[in-house]
Motif scaffolding. Structure first.
Motif, PDB file in Angstrom:
ATOM      1  N   GLY A   1       0.812  -1.208   0.000  1.00 29.29           N
ATOM      2  CA  GLY A   1       0.000   0.000   0.000  1.00 29.29           C
ATOM      3  C   GLY A   1       0.846   1.259   0.000  1.00 29.29           C
ATOM      4  O   GLY A   1       0.575   2.207  -0.745  1.00 29.29           O
ATOM      5  N   LEU A   2       1.884   1.268   0.816  1.00 30.91           N
ATOM      6  CA  LEU A   2       2.787   2.419   0.844  1.00 30.91           C
ATOM      7  C   LEU A   2       3.490   2.591  -0.499  1.00 30.91           C
ATOM      8  O   LEU A   2       3.633   3.715  -1.004  1.00 30.91           O
ATOM      9  CB  LEU A   2       3.821   2.246   1.952  1.00 30.91           C
ATOM     10  N   ASP A   3       3.900   1.486  -1.093  1.00 30.91           N
ATOM     11  CA  ASP A   3       4.585   1.546  -2.382  1.00 30.91           C
ATOM     12  C   ASP A   3       3.632   2.041  -3.466  1.00 30.91           C
ATOM     13  O   ASP A   3       3.993   2.867  -4.309  1.00 30.91           O
ATOM     14  CB  ASP A   3       5.127   0.162  -2.733  1.00 30.91           C
ATOM     15  N   ALA A   4       2.388   1.530  -3.453  1.00 27.61           N
ATOM     16  CA  ALA A   4       1.404   1.950  -4.448  1.00 27.61           C
ATOM     17  C   ALA A   4       1.072   3.428  -4.330  1.00 27.61           C
ATOM     18  O   ALA A   4       0.766   4.093  -5.327  1.00 27.61           O
ATOM     19  CB  ALA A   4       0.125   1.115  -4.299  1.00 27.61           C
TER      20      ALA A   4
ATOM     21  N   PRO B   1       7.622   5.405  -0.850  1.00 27.12           N
ATOM     22  CA  PRO B   1       9.066   5.135  -0.971  1.00 27.12           C
ATOM     23  C   PRO B   1       9.725   5.901  -2.113  1.00 27.12           C
ATOM     24  O   PRO B   1      10.849   6.387  -1.983  1.00 27.12           O
ATOM     25  CB  PRO B   1       9.132   3.618  -1.201  1.00 27.12           C
ATOM     26  N   ALA B   2       9.020   6.026  -3.264  1.00 32.28           N
ATOM     27  CA  ALA B   2       9.591   6.758  -4.395  1.00 32.28           C
ATOM     28  C   ALA B   2       9.798   8.225  -4.040  1.00 32.28           C
ATOM     29  O   ALA B   2      10.822   8.832  -4.377  1.00 32.28           O
ATOM     30  CB  ALA B   2       8.681   6.631  -5.614  1.00 32.28           C
ATOM     31  N   TRP B   3       8.823   8.805  -3.355  1.00 30.83           N
ATOM     32  CA  TRP B   3       8.951  10.204  -2.921  1.00 30.83           C
ATOM     33  C   TRP B   3      10.130  10.359  -1.966  1.00 30.83           C
ATOM     34  O   TRP B   3      10.923  11.296  -2.090  1.00 30.83           O
ATOM     35  CB  TRP B   3       7.657  10.648  -2.251  1.00 30.83           C
ATOM     36  N   ALA B   4      10.235   9.438  -1.013  1.00 33.25           N
ATOM     37  CA  ALA B   4      11.335   9.504  -0.057  1.00 33.25           C
ATOM     38  C   ALA B   4      12.679   9.388  -0.774  1.00 33.25           C
ATOM     39  O   ALA B   4      13.643  10.102  -0.446  1.00 33.25           O
ATOM     40  CB  ALA B   4      11.191   8.402   0.988  1.00 33.25           C
TER      41      ALA B   4
ATOM     42  N   LEU C   1      12.020   6.358 -14.378  1.00 37.49           N
ATOM     43  CA  LEU C   1      10.817   6.982 -14.929  1.00 37.49           C
ATOM     44  C   LEU C   1      10.403   8.217 -14.139  1.00 37.49           C
ATOM     45  O   LEU C   1       9.292   8.709 -14.315  1.00 37.49           O
ATOM     46  CB  LEU C   1       9.670   5.967 -14.949  1.00 37.49           C
ATOM     47  N   SER C   2      11.283   8.711 -13.282  1.00 40.08           N
ATOM     48  CA  SER C   2      10.915   9.869 -12.471  1.00 40.08           C
ATOM     49  C   SER C   2      10.689  11.113 -13.324  1.00 40.08           C
ATOM     50  O   SER C   2       9.954  12.014 -12.939  1.00 40.08           O
ATOM     51  CB  SER C   2      11.985  10.139 -11.413  1.00 40.08           C
ATOM     52  N   GLN C   3      11.357  11.191 -14.497  1.00 34.99           N
ATOM     53  CA  GLN C   3      11.181  12.323 -15.418  1.00 34.99           C
ATOM     54  C   GLN C   3      10.418  11.885 -16.672  1.00 34.99           C
ATOM     55  O   GLN C   3      10.637  12.421 -17.764  1.00 34.99           O
ATOM     56  CB  GLN C   3      12.550  12.891 -15.799  1.00 34.99           C
ATOM     57  N   HIS C   4       9.507  10.931 -16.498  1.00 34.49           N
ATOM     58  CA  HIS C   4       8.830  10.348 -17.658  1.00 34.49           C
ATOM     59  C   HIS C   4       7.979  11.369 -18.399  1.00 34.49           C
ATOM     60  O   HIS C   4       7.880  11.325 -19.633  1.00 34.49           O
ATOM     61  CB  HIS C   4       7.955   9.177 -17.195  1.00 34.49           C
TER      62      HIS C   4
ATOM     63  N   LEU D   1       3.894  10.280  -4.039  1.00 34.73           N
ATOM     64  CA  LEU D   1       2.895  10.843  -3.125  1.00 34.73           C
ATOM     65  C   LEU D   1       1.603  11.147  -3.865  1.00 34.73           C
ATOM     66  O   LEU D   1       1.151  12.281  -3.949  1.00 34.73           O
ATOM     67  CB  LEU D   1       3.425  12.101  -2.438  1.00 34.73           C
ATOM     68  N   GLY D   2       1.021  10.087  -4.420  1.00 36.12           N
ATOM     69  CA  GLY D   2      -0.273  10.228  -5.081  1.00 36.12           C
ATOM     70  C   GLY D   2      -1.370  10.551  -4.088  1.00 36.12           C
ATOM     71  O   GLY D   2      -1.147  10.704  -2.891  1.00 36.12           O
ATOM     72  N   ARG D   3      -2.603  10.629  -4.591  1.00 34.75           N
ATOM     73  CA  ARG D   3      -3.703  11.074  -3.728  1.00 34.75           C
ATOM     74  C   ARG D   3      -4.025  10.080  -2.625  1.00 34.75           C
ATOM     75  O   ARG D   3      -4.745  10.410  -1.691  1.00 34.75           O
ATOM     76  CB  ARG D   3      -4.946  11.357  -4.568  1.00 34.75           C
ATOM     77  N   LYS D   4      -3.503   8.874  -2.725  1.00 34.21           N
ATOM     78  CA  LYS D   4      -3.730   7.892  -1.666  1.00 34.21           C
ATOM     79  C   LYS D   4      -2.587   7.863  -0.650  1.00 34.21           C
ATOM     80  O   LYS D   4      -2.571   7.018   0.241  1.00 34.21           O
ATOM     81  CB  LYS D   4      -3.897   6.499  -2.282  1.00 34.21           C
ATOM     82  N   ALA D   5      -1.638   8.796  -0.794  1.00 36.27           N
ATOM     83  CA  ALA D   5      -0.482   8.786   0.109  1.00 36.27           C
ATOM     84  C   ALA D   5      -0.888   9.110   1.541  1.00 36.27           C
ATOM     85  O   ALA D   5      -0.418   8.478   2.495  1.00 36.27           O
ATOM     86  CB  ALA D   5       0.572   9.778  -0.378  1.00 36.27           C
ATOM     87  N   LYS D   6      -1.761  10.111   1.722  1.00 38.39           N
ATOM     88  CA  LYS D   6      -2.140  10.509   3.075  1.00 38.39           C
ATOM     89  C   LYS D   6      -2.833   9.375   3.832  1.00 38.39           C
ATOM     90  O   LYS D   6      -2.459   9.082   4.973  1.00 38.39           O
ATOM     91  CB  LYS D   6      -3.019  11.758   3.035  1.00 38.39           C
TER      92      LYS D   6
END
Length: 583
Positions: free
Chosen positions: A68-71, A75-78, A212-215, A387-392
């Motif tokens: 869930g955290l990965d989705a 982790p990508a934001w961190a 893909l961070s600059q995709h 940090l998509g909309r499900k991050a919070k």
């Protein structure tokens, strides 16, 4: 044959088959349980009790929370924030990377943390002219050290805590592992900083993970989306139209708060703005295109029309809404060249850039055999829009789980189930994603190997091995016992799963502690530390294997750099553990 002899035979066969590595580890683990039933050592209830054990349930639930955290892109934001903070200095980058992966590991597991940071670390290393091989083994080894920072860092911690509960009625606290985890991490970082440049090779692999961070910027360049782009202000309460048939060649590239980014000929853009009451914004639009193209809610997918696709022969054009009604075609290319605003009749091999909500993209692209996604949608979303909309809600679930575990509100398995269920109920994950996120290999190994641990204890085989270990130790005392257990665990852990190793050694350690009349707490903690010291071979853990290709490592690189790490873990296991958990 006596019951202890049968238990020894099964144990020896399991270790030999694990080392042989020709059979799936799941088959070996399940085979050991069936063998114990067939020989009458355990009854049917005992053989399959492991799969209903709270330890197994808790471990499975932790995989769901990690997924869930990965989705949600946490982790990508961190990882991206890490790269920004680290700068260009090698030592600074190395230390920041190791601290970040250790902290992530404590929360989401070794494999998840390494996978989340792997591609970013490789790309940044190449950008800064550092050899990825100087960073990736420290990344994996710091994750092993980080697994000792909290109860959730590795399934082995959960197994050790449950073994302590069975033996004494007590458990290890959630952050109690950090008493040894912090020294382990500090020592690991010091070894990497001071010995790494000499012990690690300077190699760059032939292939590196895709970044893909600059995709969004890559697609903008490929499809020239910033050419003829305009940014319009949208009055409050106004809704942009979805039917663009009256505006040839116009496409809505993306939506922003109170603004709209479009691509069209100037005359068409002007008419569109006038007819809908939009005003042109004067600042340069190019810098806004990337942010508008991919947002937490909306994304794009690059797809190729496959042979025999139903799309072959259909006429499409930029701005066209797909038959499903929830995707818009932004661009069409054939052999790398734009087909123009008038569109074209699709042929196999044509490339489409389509836009819609992430859910609509997944629904149409991932399940349509007529198109092939150039890049995994899930990977694009996690890396390009962290940090998509499900991050919070995902972070809230994590915080709630950690607090409940730290305060001992209820049994860990119950807390894990509540957290995993919350990830699904809050729509951070679908049920299918939750199933995919579970490492079933780990679940099966633990569930199927628990009966072997029971058999070793009930038949007296564990006592026999413990007596042998105590006899070897002689009068040297409990410190020598910890050293013996460390050597046994660390040796097996280089050859077979460290989870399976812990399940084999823990009952031996408990029996040896009883034989010497010492507390079982330092024994179990020492075994946990030893099981984490899987450094000398690439096959010791999945994390070790993950970095092998991108780092260009050879087999010998692991023991060269891993040996000082192993010695440090041995020092902590034998000398530091008794400081906090007395005999």
């Amino acid at each position: 044959m006596s019951d202890p002899a049968i238990a020894f035979t099964v144990l020896g066969a399991v270790i030999a088959l694990f080392v042989w590595n020709r059979l799936p580890v799941e088959v070996v683990a399940l085979g050991s349980a069936i063998a114990l039933f067939a020989t009458g050592i355990l009854d049917l209830q005992q053989v399959f009790a492991g799969f209903g054990d709270p330890t197994v349930i808790f471990i499975a639930s932790l995989f769901v929370v990690s997924e869930g955290l990965d989705a949600a892109g946490v982790p990508a934001w961190a990882g991206q924030r890490l790269i920004e903070l680290a700068g260009t200095d090698r030592t600074r980058l190395l230390v920041f990377t190791m601290v970040m992966v250790a902290l992530l590991t404590a929360l989401i597991s070794v494999n998840g943390a390494v996978a989340a940071l792997l591609s970013m670390v490789v790309v940044v290393a190449i950008r800064l002219n550092h050899a990825p091989s100087q960073l990736l083994l420290p990344l994996a080894f710091a994750a092993h050290a980080g697994s000792m920072l909290a109860l959730t860092g590795t399934p082995i911690n959960v197994i050790a805590s449950d073994a302590l509960s069975d033996a004494t009625g007590q458990t290890f606290g959630y952050f109690e592992f950090a008493l040894v985890g912090v020294p382990l991490l500090i020592g690991t970082m010091l070894i990497a900083v001071f010995l790494g440049p000499r012990l690690l090779p300077n190699r760059t692999a032939r292939t590196v993970p895709t970044d893909l961070s600059q995709h969004a910027r890559t697609l903008i360049k490929q499809y020239q989306l910033d050419e003829g782009a305009f940014r319009l202000s949208v009055p409050p309460g106004s809704t942009p139209p979805t039917d663009l048939a009256g505006y040839p060649g116009l496409t809505i590239v993306g939506r922003q708060p109170d603004a709209l980014v479009i691509r069209a000929d100037p005359e068409v853009a002007l008419r569109f703005a006038e007819e809908h009451g939009f005003a042109f914004l004067t600042e340069p639009v190019a810098e806004h295109v990337a942010g508008a193209l991919m947002t937490p809610d909306m994304g794009v997918a690059e797809v190729v029309v496959s042979p025999r696709s139903e799309l072959v022969g259909q006429h499409v054009f930029p701005g066209m809404v797909t038959p499903s009604g929830d995707l818009v075609i932004l661009a069409v290319q054939r052999k790398g060249h734009d087909t123009g605003p008038s569109g074209s009749t699709l042929a196999a091999g044509d490339t489409l850039l389509v836009q819609g909500s992430w859910e609509a993209l997944s629904r149409n692209v991932d399940h349509d055999p007529g198109v092939l996604a150039v890049d995994s949608l899930e990977t694009v979303r996690r890396q390009a829009v962290p940090l998509g909309r499900k991050a919070k809600p995902a972070i809230a679930v994590l915080v709630g789980m950690v607090l409940m575990l730290a305060l001992g509100v209820t049994a860990p398995a119950v807390v894990g189930i509540l957290a995993a269920g919350a990830m699904i109920l809050l729509r951070v994950l679908s049920v299918e994603q939750a199933y995919r996120g579970i490492s079933w290999t780990t679940v099966i190994i633990v569930g199927a190997m628990l009966p072997l641990s029971v058999a070793l204890q009930e038949t007296g085989a564990a006592d026999t091995m413990a007596n042998g270990l105590v006899n070897v130790v002689g009068d040297a005392g409990p410190y020598a016992l910890l050293l013996g257990l460390f050597v046994m665990t660390a040796t097996l852990g280089q050859l077979i799963s460290n989870t399976a190793t812990a399940l084999i050694v823990i009952p031996i350690g408990i029996s040896a502690a009883a034989e010497l009349d010492v507390s079982v707490q330092p024994v179990l903690m020492a075994v946990s530390v030893a099981a984490a010291a899987a450094f000398l071979t690439p096959v010791a853990t999945p994390a070790n294997m993950m970095v092998m290709g991108p780092g260009g490592y050879q087999f010998g690189d692991y023991w060269k750099f891993g040996l000082p790490m192993l010695l440090w873990f041995g020092v902590v296991s034998v000398l530091v553990v008794p400081i906090f958990w007395s005999f």
